[in-house]
Design a protein around this motif. Structure first.
Motif, PDB file in Angstrom:
ATOM      1  N   GLU A 185       0.823  -1.211   0.000  1.00 47.93           N
ATOM      2  CA  GLU A 185       0.000   0.000   0.000  1.00 47.93           C
ATOM      3  C   GLU A 185       0.854   1.256   0.000  1.00 47.93           C
ATOM      4  O   GLU A 185       0.503   2.264  -0.601  1.00 47.93           O
ATOM      5  CB  GLU A 185      -0.923   0.005   1.236  1.00 47.93           C
ATOM      6  CG  GLU A 185      -1.944  -1.129   1.264  1.00 47.93           C
ATOM      7  CD  GLU A 185      -3.014  -0.998   0.192  1.00 47.93           C
ATOM      8  OE1 GLU A 185      -3.006   0.002  -0.539  1.00 47.93           O
ATOM      9  OE2 GLU A 185      -3.838  -1.912   0.070  1.00 47.93           O
ATOM     10  N   GLN A 199      -9.389   2.847   1.185  1.00 49.68           N
ATOM     11  CA  GLN A 199      -8.857   3.868   0.278  1.00 49.68           C
ATOM     12  C   GLN A 199      -9.585   3.909  -1.060  1.00 49.68           C
ATOM     13  O   GLN A 199      -9.401   4.855  -1.824  1.00 49.68           O
ATOM     14  CB  GLN A 199      -7.368   3.621   0.025  1.00 49.68           C
ATOM     15  CG  GLN A 199      -6.510   3.742   1.265  1.00 49.68           C
ATOM     16  CD  GLN A 199      -5.035   3.578   0.984  1.00 49.68           C
ATOM     17  OE1 GLN A 199      -4.623   3.510  -0.169  1.00 49.68           O
ATOM     18  NE2 GLN A 199      -4.229   3.486   2.028  1.00 49.68           N
ATOM     19  N   ASN A 226     -10.268  -2.444  -1.050  1.00 46.37           N
ATOM     20  CA  ASN A 226      -9.493  -1.421  -1.758  1.00 46.37           C
ATOM     21  C   ASN A 226      -9.134  -1.854  -3.160  1.00 46.37           C
ATOM     22  O   ASN A 226      -8.996  -1.013  -4.067  1.00 46.37           O
ATOM     23  CB  ASN A 226      -8.216  -1.098  -0.976  1.00 46.37           C
ATOM     24  CG  ASN A 226      -8.503  -0.287   0.273  1.00 46.37           C
ATOM     25  OD1 ASN A 226      -9.521   0.393   0.371  1.00 46.37           O
ATOM     26  ND2 ASN A 226      -7.614  -0.375   1.255  1.00 46.37           N
ATOM     27  N   TYR A 248     -10.897  12.162   6.946  1.00 47.99           N
ATOM     28  CA  TYR A 248     -10.010  11.101   6.452  1.00 47.99           C
ATOM     29  C   TYR A 248     -10.103  10.972   4.932  1.00 47.99           C
ATOM     30  O   TYR A 248      -9.085  10.835   4.239  1.00 47.99           O
ATOM     31  CB  TYR A 248     -10.361   9.770   7.109  1.00 47.99           C
ATOM     32  CG  TYR A 248      -9.700   8.588   6.433  1.00 47.99           C
ATOM     33  CD1 TYR A 248      -8.336   8.357   6.562  1.00 47.99           C
ATOM     34  CD2 TYR A 248     -10.437   7.708   5.630  1.00 47.99           C
ATOM     35  CE1 TYR A 248      -7.723   7.295   5.934  1.00 47.99           C
ATOM     36  CE2 TYR A 248      -9.829   6.643   4.994  1.00 47.99           C
ATOM     37  CZ  TYR A 248      -8.476   6.436   5.152  1.00 47.99           C
ATOM     38  OH  TYR A 248      -7.863   5.388   4.519  1.00 47.99           O
ATOM     39  N   ILE A 307      -7.248  11.193   1.510  1.00 46.48           N
ATOM     40  CA  ILE A 307      -7.068  10.250   0.401  1.00 46.48           C
ATOM     41  C   ILE A 307      -7.158  10.979  -0.935  1.00 46.48           C
ATOM     42  O   ILE A 307      -6.349  10.777  -1.839  1.00 46.48           O
ATOM     43  CB  ILE A 307      -8.115   9.119   0.467  1.00 46.48           C
ATOM     44  CG1 ILE A 307      -7.997   8.369   1.795  1.00 46.48           C
ATOM     45  CG2 ILE A 307      -7.953   8.148  -0.698  1.00 46.48           C
ATOM     46  CD1 ILE A 307      -6.663   7.705   2.035  1.00 46.48           C
TER      47      ILE A 307
END
Length: 1000
Positions: free
Chosen positions: A624, A770, A669, A829, A833
């Motif tokens: 990641e 994400q 994700n 949050y 991203i």
């Protein structure tokens, strides 16, 4: 074409409409005095400000009987005033350097336009279309002067200007400054549009190869006579001040070189042209001498231009590139050859050819690149900083703060390089005593500032240190060190190794423990523990650092190992590996975990599986943070291992919750929705709450592009999240026997507690997601849950919000305060991203609006529009700026007392809200720019109301601004709809950009 047409109207409208105050007698007297002054044998230079006075008098607009503003009349008085201004410039020999320093752009533009007129250049004619060789010499020279000034002004406008500190605010002065600024910007805009034509005119002038003449006071007087009185002398080739062909070529080459150099920032190939022009200028100055020029050239600036062109145009294999360190450094920075760059700086510490400012500028550029994410440059920054610091020391300058910051945490490698630079920067055989003392003082202070004795010994035992400091100085230094640390016995001889220090067994144990804490090398950790256990068997060395933390589920198993050495080694390897993983040092974490896995495989299958699970989590983090960050899909082997972990059925294996969270988040994700919805075993869904939640999320995301009636999985997900966010009703009997209701405990009916979803960014499920679609789904769910409460005043908008149920059977059971906190945390949050997701930005803006933070709300509303419209250069999509968003922006502006902004935003609605706009315009206590915003209004009704309002209040100036805005032809109601829409769109763009600059 000149910029006269562009600024004449602006200049006329921007000056106050006052009648001329100079009488004709005073005016004629002024002319006579000027003539007498200019005809003195060696007069003092007349003040250039006379040009400003004459031109201002000549360009004052007149007012007719109907009180209407008229352009300046073309009468004899104004013509003579303009002629006087031209005479002052002629007396200065039309030296642009002098004129540019003293005159503003609008005034100098007016002066040169008058020169073009009096030189009989037809108005409206493009200079590029005129054959200079066929024109009279003075006419050709006038065209050259104008185009040279145009190019020089464009170049000058690209330089940063130091802002003058304003004095006490005076309204009339501020208005005048603002008008001049706008006028200058308009002229610059025209000049930049005509830059290509000006360049062609000047290039053509280089081919003339003949002398030209510029107007003098005498030729100007001849031109001012009646046509019948002129004997033709001004049309001949000998009238005026002679400018030789070489001087013309020299000045034109320099000006062309400057504009080419400026254009080279966007087109590197143009630097070659700039180099050619500058070197031609240099040749002409060498040939003719700078003293013979009527127009002086700054030779220092020319030399700087030439040097810059040499660097920018030299190729990597050009032999001349090696001639100067500047070229070498430029090549190294361009190619990324930082090893050679450090070598150049190190060599220059002896030669001292690079100036201090240049060294610092290179270091600043390296720091900027490192801060942009290039971690490999950290070491290069340190090395260049050390070279600069040692150079500063030898030059007697103070040590830069950056060196102190980089040396807060010294290491063996840093000390080695520092000593290498110090040794290479001074030749002890040839160096002066002063230079040696400076270097010795630097090394001595470095030792005194260090706490780690190992590094002190590295410096004090170095050959350079021994040669520079005398025996008594070394003894004094050791005494100072002993006072600072009296328990350590320092010998006076150079210590070559850390282990040569004579110390007791307790000191040795302490030193080994210190190394054990710092080391991340598995082999070294093992060796240290073997040594420690050989010295004492009573200590538990896994307890020496409170930073070594192992989860309780693992700690119970590890502490059950009987052999103390193995127990310490396994615990410390795992603790250090988990710490390296937390600080994203994945390389060392993998080495530590691999060593721990190899160790436990020999005796514990349970710990072996634990280490395999931790290495799986480490591989997920590594992907990641590395390839996954750039969008590269994970290898199939990693996906298979994640599935294998979720399906694992080995009994009695201690499991960490975060591993399951990250595995499910990893599958979401990377859109492994097929596996989560169709292939995951049913027992796993029933026993693992994260798998169940992941399955519902995956199924909901799969249905989002489909028909609206397919909402079964969305309803299931809704019910699960509502249960998680519910609170249980608990009853408590007080001392008085009464029963009270408490709602502080989370419900146990949900599949997990709320803190497991959004506890903190480091250990919660949602903050591991994400994928934008998954985040959008979660956000819209919690936004809908936030909106269903009965006492909500301001709804929050979100994408796909319609898929969720619109009511909850038992509203009292939901902890809406926790839901509101969750929405704020989630959107914060999500914006980390992707900070350019306009739907998330609208949610953030709505949150600020609902909490009465109107300035912050406007910031995010404007940011949402900016990111989806190329900073408002395109139209903002209507699904972003809905009527609800516009109304909230209107309310924000109203509550911030920005009432003119309110009126303008009322135009953005599908149906213009005239009532709100008129009410806002009636407010006189407005905190925005008021009438300066009128140019952004395109609705004629609002402009007419403004005109009426200012007339009623007696505000003449503001009424004129409103009339000017309403009088623009593009707002004429008879125009086609496309023209009106284009006018509205252009004003929307400018207004929103102005708002963005205000609130960003």
């Amino acid at each position: 074409m000149s910029a006269e047409a562009a600024d004449r109207e602006a200049a006329t409208s921007s000056r106050p409409c006052t009648p001329p105050q100079t009488s004709w007698f005073e005016f004629v007297l002024e002319e006579a005095l000027l003539e007498q002054h200019l005809q003195k044998p060696s007069p003092d230079p007349p003040p250039v400000q006379l040009i400003v006075q004459f031109l201002e008098q000549a360009s004052k607009p007149s007012v007719n009987e109907q009180n209407q503003v008229q352009p300046p009349p073309d009468n004899k008085r104004n013509r003579i005033l303009k002629l006087l201004a031209l005479k002052v410039a002629a007396h200065l020999k039309w030296d642009l350097d002098v004129l540019e320093k003293s005159l503003s752009v609008p005034v100098l533009n007016m002066l040169l336009n008058e020169l073009l007129c009096i030189s009989k250049v037809p108005p409206g004619t493009k200079h590029v279309d005129v054959d200079l060789s066929s024109l009279p010499p003075t006419t050709a020279m006038a065209i050259l002067l104008y185009n040279r000034w145009a190019i020089r002004t464009i170049v000058q406008s690209s330089f940063p200007v130091k802002q003058v500190k304003p004095g006490p605010p005076q309204l009339n002065v501020m208005n005048q400054m603002q008008q001049e600024k706008e006028l200058t910007e308009n002229i610059l805009k025209v000049l930049k549009e005509q830059a290509a034509d000006s360049i062609l005119v000047l290039e053509g002038a280089l081919k003339l190869n003949k002398d030209l003449y510029v107007h003098t006071i005498r030729t100007l007087d001849l031109l001012a006579m009646e046509p019948g009185m002129v004997n033709g002398e001004t049309e001949s080739s000998t009238a005026g001040l002679k400018i030789s062909a070489e001087e013309i070529q020299c000045q034109v080459c320099y000006d062309l070189g400057a504009i080419y150099f400026q254009q080279g920032s966007t087109n590197v190939a143009v630097h070659e042209k700039a180099k050619e022009k500058f070197f031609k200028t240099k040749e002409l100055i060498a040939k003719n001498g700078s003293s013979s020029l009527h127009f002086t050239i700054d030779e220092e600036r020319l030399a700087g231009y030439c040097q810059a062109c040499e660097v920018l145009t030299s190729s990597s294999d050009d032999a001349s590139q090696q001639a100067t360190p500047y070229s070498q450094i430029h090549s190294c920075m361009k190619s990324g050859n930082y090893q050679d760059l450090v070598k150049i700086f190190l060599e220059d510490n002896l030669t001292l050819r690079l100036p201090e400012q240049f060294r610092q500028s290179v270091l600043r550029e390296l720091f900027q690149k490192a801060q942009q994410g290039n971690d490999a440059l950290d070491e290069v920054c340190f090395k260049v900083c050390v070279c600069n610091t040692v150079c500063d020391v030898l030059q007697g300058r103070t040590i830069d703060i950056q060196f102190c910051q980089l040396f807060l945490k010294p290491s063996k490698e840093k000390i080695d390089f520092l000593l290498e630079v110090c040794s290479g920067s001074i030749n002890l055989e040839d160096a002066s005593e002063a230079l040696k003392r400076k270097m010795a003082a630097f090394l001595k202070n470095l030792c005194l500032g260090m706490e780690d004795l190992q590094f002190v010994f590295m410096i004090s035992s170095h050959e350079l240190f021994i040669k520079l400091l005398k025996d008594d100085e070394r003894k004094l230094l050791i005494d100072q060190m002993r006072k600072r640390s009296p328990r350590i016995n320092l010998c006076t001889k150079p210590v070559t190794s850390f282990y040569d220090i004579p110390a007791s067994a307790s000191v040795n144990i302490g030193q080994l423990e210190h190394q054990l804490i710092l080391s991340v090398d598995p082999w070294r950790i093992r060796q240290i523990l073997i040594e420690l256990h050989g010295m004492t068997s009573e200590r538990q060395f896994w307890t020496i650092s409170n930073k070594w933390e192992v989860p309780n589920v693992y700690g119970n198993v590890i502490l059950g190992i009987k052999d103390s050495l193995t127990r310490d080694l396994v615990y410390i390897l795992m603790a250090k590996g988990l710490h390296c993983c937390a600080i994203k040092d994945f390389v060392h974490a993998k080495q530590l975990f691999a060593a721990c896995l190899e160790l436990v495989t020999e005796f514990s299958p349970k710990l072996r599986q634990v280490m395999l699970n931790e290495m799986l989590l480490l591989d997920i983090y590594t992907h990641e943070a590395g390839a996954g960050a750039s969008g590269e899909r994970p290898p199939s082997d990693l996906i298979s291992r994640v599935r294998g972990y979720l399906e694992m059925r080995v009994p009695d294996i201690p499991l960490r919750q975060v591993v399951a969270e990250e595995c499910v988040a990893f599958l979401l994700n990377w859109c492994e929705n097929e596996y989560l919805t169709m292939q995951v075993p049913l027992p796993l869904v029933q026993t693992n709450p994260y798998v169940k939640l992941g399955q519902l999320l995956a199924a909901t995301c799969k249905e989002l592009p489909g028909p609206k009636e397919s909402r079964r999985t969305a309803k299931d997900l809704w019910e699960v999240v509502v249960q998680i966010c519910s609170v249980s009703n608990q009853h408590k009997r007080g001392n008085d026997g009464r029963v009270s209701l408490i709602k502080h405990r989370e419900s146990t009916l949900g599949i997990m507690y709320r803190y497991s979803l959004v506890g903190s960014w480091e250990c919660s499920f949602f903050f591991s997601l994400q994928e934008p679609l998954v985040l959008t789904t979660i956000l819209s769910l919690f936004v809908k849950l936030h909106n269903v409460r009965e006492d909500i005043v301001n709804d929050i908008a979100a994408e796909h919000i319609s898929i969720w149920p619109s009511s909850i059977p038992n509203l009292q059971s939901v902890d809406f305060e926790a839901v509101a906190v969750t929405v704020k945390e989630l959107v914060s949050y999500a914006l980390t991203i992707n900070a350019n997701n306009h739907f998330w930005l609208i949610i953030q803006a709505d949150i600020y609006f609902a909490t009465n933070q109107y300035s912050a709300a406007l910031h995010y509303y404007l940011q949402a529009g900016a990111v989806c419209s190329d900073f408002f250069n395109k139209m903002v999509p209507p699904d972003v700026y809905t009527d609800q968003v516009i109304k909230r922006m209107i309310k924000c502006c109203s509550l911030l007392n920005c009432h003119t902004q309110v009126a303008i935003l009322c135009q953005f609605l599908r149906e213009v809200d005239y009532k709100t706009a008129f009410k806002a315009l009636q407010e006189q206590n407005s905190h925005d720019a008021m009438d300066s915003y009128y140019e952004y209004i395109w609705d004629v009704t609002i402009l007419e109301y403004l005109t009426y309002l200012h007339h009623k209040r007696g505000e003449t100036d503001k009424r004129q601004i409103a009339i000017k805005a309403i009088g623009q032809t593009e707002l004429n109601a008879s125009n086609p709809e496309e023209v009106l829409q284009l006018a509205a769109q252009r004003r929307k763009k400018k207004f929103l950009q102005a708002m963005a600059k205000l609130y960003f």
